[in-house]
Design an enzyme around this catalytic site. Structure first.
Site, mmCIF file in Angstrom:
data_model
loop_
_atom_site.group_PDB
_atom_site.id
_atom_site.type_symbol
_atom_site.label_atom_id
_atom_site.label_comp_id
_atom_site.label_asym_id
_atom_site.label_seq_id
_atom_site.Cartn_x
_atom_site.Cartn_y
_atom_site.Cartn_z
ATOM 1 N N ASP A 1 -18.411 12.417 24.390
ATOM 2 C CA ASP A 1 -17.863 12.734 23.064
ATOM 3 C C ASP A 1 -18.737 12.195 21.934
ATOM 4 O O ASP A 1 -18.648 12.671 20.798
ATOM 5 C CB ASP A 1 -16.438 12.191 22.924
ATOM 6 N N PRO B 1 0.852 -1.191 0.000
ATOM 7 C CA PRO B 1 0.000 0.000 0.000
ATOM 8 C C PRO B 1 0.889 1.242 0.000
ATOM 9 O O PRO B 1 1.749 1.397 0.868
ATOM 10 C CB PRO B 1 -0.781 -0.140 1.320
ATOM 11 N N HIS C 1 -10.514 4.426 25.569
ATOM 12 C CA HIS C 1 -11.857 4.933 25.270
ATOM 13 C C HIS C 1 -12.557 3.963 24.320
ATOM 14 O O HIS C 1 -12.921 4.299 23.195
ATOM 15 C CB HIS C 1 -11.782 6.341 24.687
ATOM 16 N N GLU D 1 -2.374 9.434 13.580
ATOM 17 C CA GLU D 1 -2.540 8.028 13.948
ATOM 18 C C GLU D 1 -1.946 7.087 12.905
ATOM 19 O O GLU D 1 -1.254 6.126 13.250
ATOM 20 C CB GLU D 1 -4.031 7.695 14.153
#
Length: 685
Positions: free
Chosen positions: A480, A122, A472, A422
């Site tokens: 959120d 990729p 989370h 990220e």
């Protein structure tokens, strides 16, 4: 006129590379000849004049690293491996893109005899990994190098194309590389202005040089990458002389150089037609009736150049012997880490909890593990994608990895501020994982591991030990809202081969997750961790959790098995009393923190956890995909979440003792007339 150090033998070698690229792809009836033909001069100069490496010992510690980010051009790397004397034969080239060969359609790491540092495919993943390799060198040098002993002095060279530059992951990684001033990183942009669709002008006309200058990179230009070998070498030398920035070499090439279709997208991703193969061979002075031709003088020339390149290893061995005498503690530490062993008794530092201990969020329990382990495992290098206060990934006493000139840290620091990147973080960690003396971990919210999925997949494919601290982890994050609440995320990663997906329910399971992640030598791990506090559970132990699943609450007279993960395990335990008081039903509870590790246990053990005779029902605040391999019925999420306090969200979506009990009752009723209830663990294959 300046005389050149390059002669006819160099031209012959380059044209040999080009004709081999033509023959290899034509023989396979598949592949990408264009970029290898265009990059042949740069590859020749790099491997014959610049890099230090040794085909006899492909993984020696201070070798220069080469990454082919435009992995579709891998035939170039395979050809160079063959010509340079790595264990790759002409027959292997003839097996290009065939099942089980050493020469797959994109570079893979499964053959340690080659110079493939990390897989690429990729677009953009290779350059991100190259940034990781460069960070690995900078950190290792800062820790281990001493006056007169440059144990780590290698460069990382990365070929990349227009496609890599268009992928977002390259922007993330290269931006950080500029900030970190990684002067040992040299990227070679194959600027041929062609992609699959056609000319890059259709979609890509930004000023790449200005973009990289804005990142903080040094720019070197080579106007003629097709034939100007002196110019190419000068470009490499100029890049290597830069001591405070990474370098982008703008190498202008002609895709498919020598083909009748050169300079067009037609030569990018398809073998040349037979008449064009003949044309290329005639143009370069090769017999058009023969294939896979390598003149003996080309082999001899590369053997001579390899002898020069590999001599650095012999000098290194002498230096290391002296280093070992002068710095025995550091050398012993380095050798331990490189042998992929841990210090004796390291696991005793893992926190252990007992029932009744304070309820704590598993993200906080993760921080406690890191506080305990990072001081005794110097190979652990952590970081976060700008969520450190939320992920709790920075251990007490950590120092930041930063360029010394920034005054924010040093290269000896072990905590990387990845910024809001990220995907870049995950790609960089892939490079860190293969550099040598480093085990990387990085934090973000679980939902945003999806941003990084391409790089996570490459870690799994590359058999890399990488740890993703994913906090989370559910609607339990609360206010959120659904943009941040993962629903389908873990189903995706659980479906991915060769990755361990952990969702611990308490402190002991969190310690077990870290133990597993660290000792899974060729497997990445995701640790899904809560924001909300969870109790320390009755039958939880590190030893039990390391089996991937175990009985948390046993009842030999149970009517149903409740199977939970993470925050829902305690919910299942609380539901047992509700089932008994409201429905006169008995339940047993199983914690299944890691499916992949559970699958590695013998069937007899798995059947003892999820037995025949009674139905099993899963309880997990995620999508239910995949649960049918363990349970008869699955209670989960079938919509996105909502914004609000976590307890209110659990009520809204019926993840309460009454909600679980109602569904357990329905499950028992649905299976009560079935004479023999077979455990889903029993499968034909």
């Amino acid at each position: 006129m300046t005389s050149s150090s390059y002669t006819d033998i160099d031209t012959l070698a380059i044209n040999t590379i080009r004709t081999l690229a033509v023959d290899t792809t034509a023989h396979a009836k598949s592949g990408h000849p264009g970029a290898p033909m265009g990059l042949a001069p740069a590859a020749h100069v790099l491997f014959s004049r610049i890099m230090k490496f040794n085909p006899a010992h492909p993984k020696w510690l201070n070798r220069d690293r080469f990454i082919l980010s435009n992995g579709h051009a891998c035939v170039l790397q395979y050809i160079m491996c063959h010509l340079l004397g790595y264990k790759l034969t002409i027959e292997d080239l003839k097996q290009f893109r065939q099942v089980g060969s050493k020469t797959p359609g994109h570079p893979e790491t499964h053959n340690p005899d080659l110079n493939i540092e990390t897989g690429a495919g990729p677009l953009g993943q290779g350059i991100a990994s190259a940034v990781g390799l460069a960070i690995g060198k900078a950190h290792s040098a800062a820790v281990y190098n001493k006056p007169g002993f440059d144990l780590f002095s290698n460069y990382t060279f990365c070929f990349l194309g227009d496609g890599c530059l268009q992928e977002g992951v390259s922007s993330e990684a290269c931006s950080l590389a500029g900030h970190l001033k990684l002067s040992n990183l040299i990227a070679v942009w194959d600027n041929n202005k062609i992609t699959i669709d056609g000319a890059t002008s259709m979609s890509f006309d930004e000023d790449v040089e200005k973009r990289f200058e804005a990142y903080g990179w040094n720019i070197v230009r080579v106007a003629n990458g097709d034939t100007d070998l002196d110019g190419i070498e000068k470009g490499f030398r100029e890049a290597m002389s830069c001591t405070d920035k990474p370098t982008l070499i703008n190498l202008k090439t002609t895709i498919g150089y020598g083909s009748e279709l050169q300079g067009t997208h037609s030569v990018h991703g398809s073998p040349l037609k037979p008449e064009d193969c003949v044309h290329v061979k005639k143009l370069f002075g090769f017999d058009p009736t023969k294939t896979f031709q390598v003149p003996p003088e080309v082999y001899a020339y590369y053997k001579e150049r390899v002898a020069i390149a590999s001599s650095a290893e012999e000098e290194y061995k002498k230096m290391y012997a002296s280093y070992k005498q002068s710095y025995p503690d550091l050398s012993n530490q380095l050798e331990r880490i490189l042998s992929r062993k841990f210090p004796e008794g390291w696991e005793k530092h893992l926190p252990v909890y007992k029932p009744g201990d304070k309820a704590v969020a598993t993200r906080k329990l993760s921080e406690i593990v890191l506080d305990a382990l990072c001081p005794v495992l110097p190979e652990l290098v952590g970081g976060s994608a700008d969520l450190t206060p939320s992920n709790l990934t920075r251990w007490e006493g950590a120092a930041d990895f930063q360029p010394p000139s920034s005054k924010l840290g040093t290269y000896a620091g072990r905590y990387i501020r990845y910024g809001i990147r990220e995907h870049g973080m995950a790609g960089i960690m892939n490079g860190l994982a293969v550099y040598g003396p480093i085990i990387p971990y990085g934090g973000t919210f679980l939902n945003f591991v999806s941003y990084a999925a391409g790089a996570v997949r490459m870690a799994a494919l590359n058999n890399s030990r990488v740890i993703y601290v994913a906090t989370h982890d559910s609607i339990g994050l609360g206010e959120d809202g659904p943009t941040h609440q993962p629903i389908e995320t873990f189903a995706h990663f659980r479906a991915m081969p060769n990755i361990n997906c952990w969702r611990p329910a308490d402190g002991n399971e969190t310690s077990a997750a870290y133990y597993s992640a660290l000792t899974s030598d060729s497997t990445p791990s995701i640790l899904a961790l809560t924001r909300q506090n969870l109790p320390q559970l009755e039958n939880s132990t590190i030893e039990n959790a390391l089996k991937g699943g175990y009985v948390m609450l046993e009842n030999k007279e149970a009517d149903i098995t409740l199977v939970g993960t993470g925050s829902e395990v305690s919910l299942c335990i609380d539901t047992v009393k509700t089932l008994e008081t409201e429905y006169n039903l008995k339940a047993r509870v199983v914690s299944l923190p890691c499916w992949e590790v559970f699958e590695q246990q013998p069937e007899s053990y798995r059947l003892s956890v999820i037995p025949d005779g009674i139905p099993a029902m899963s309880v997990e605040v995620w999508a239910t995909n995949g649960w049918r391999r363990y349970v008869h019925e699955a209670f989960g999420m079938h919509t996105f979440g909502d914004s609000g306090p976590a307890p209110k969200l659990y009520e809204k979506f019926h993840f309460t003792t009454s909600g679980v009990a109602q569904r357990a009752k329905k499950t028992v009723d649905a299976y009560k007339d079935i004479p023999y209830i077979r455990s889903p663990v029993r499968r034909a294959f």
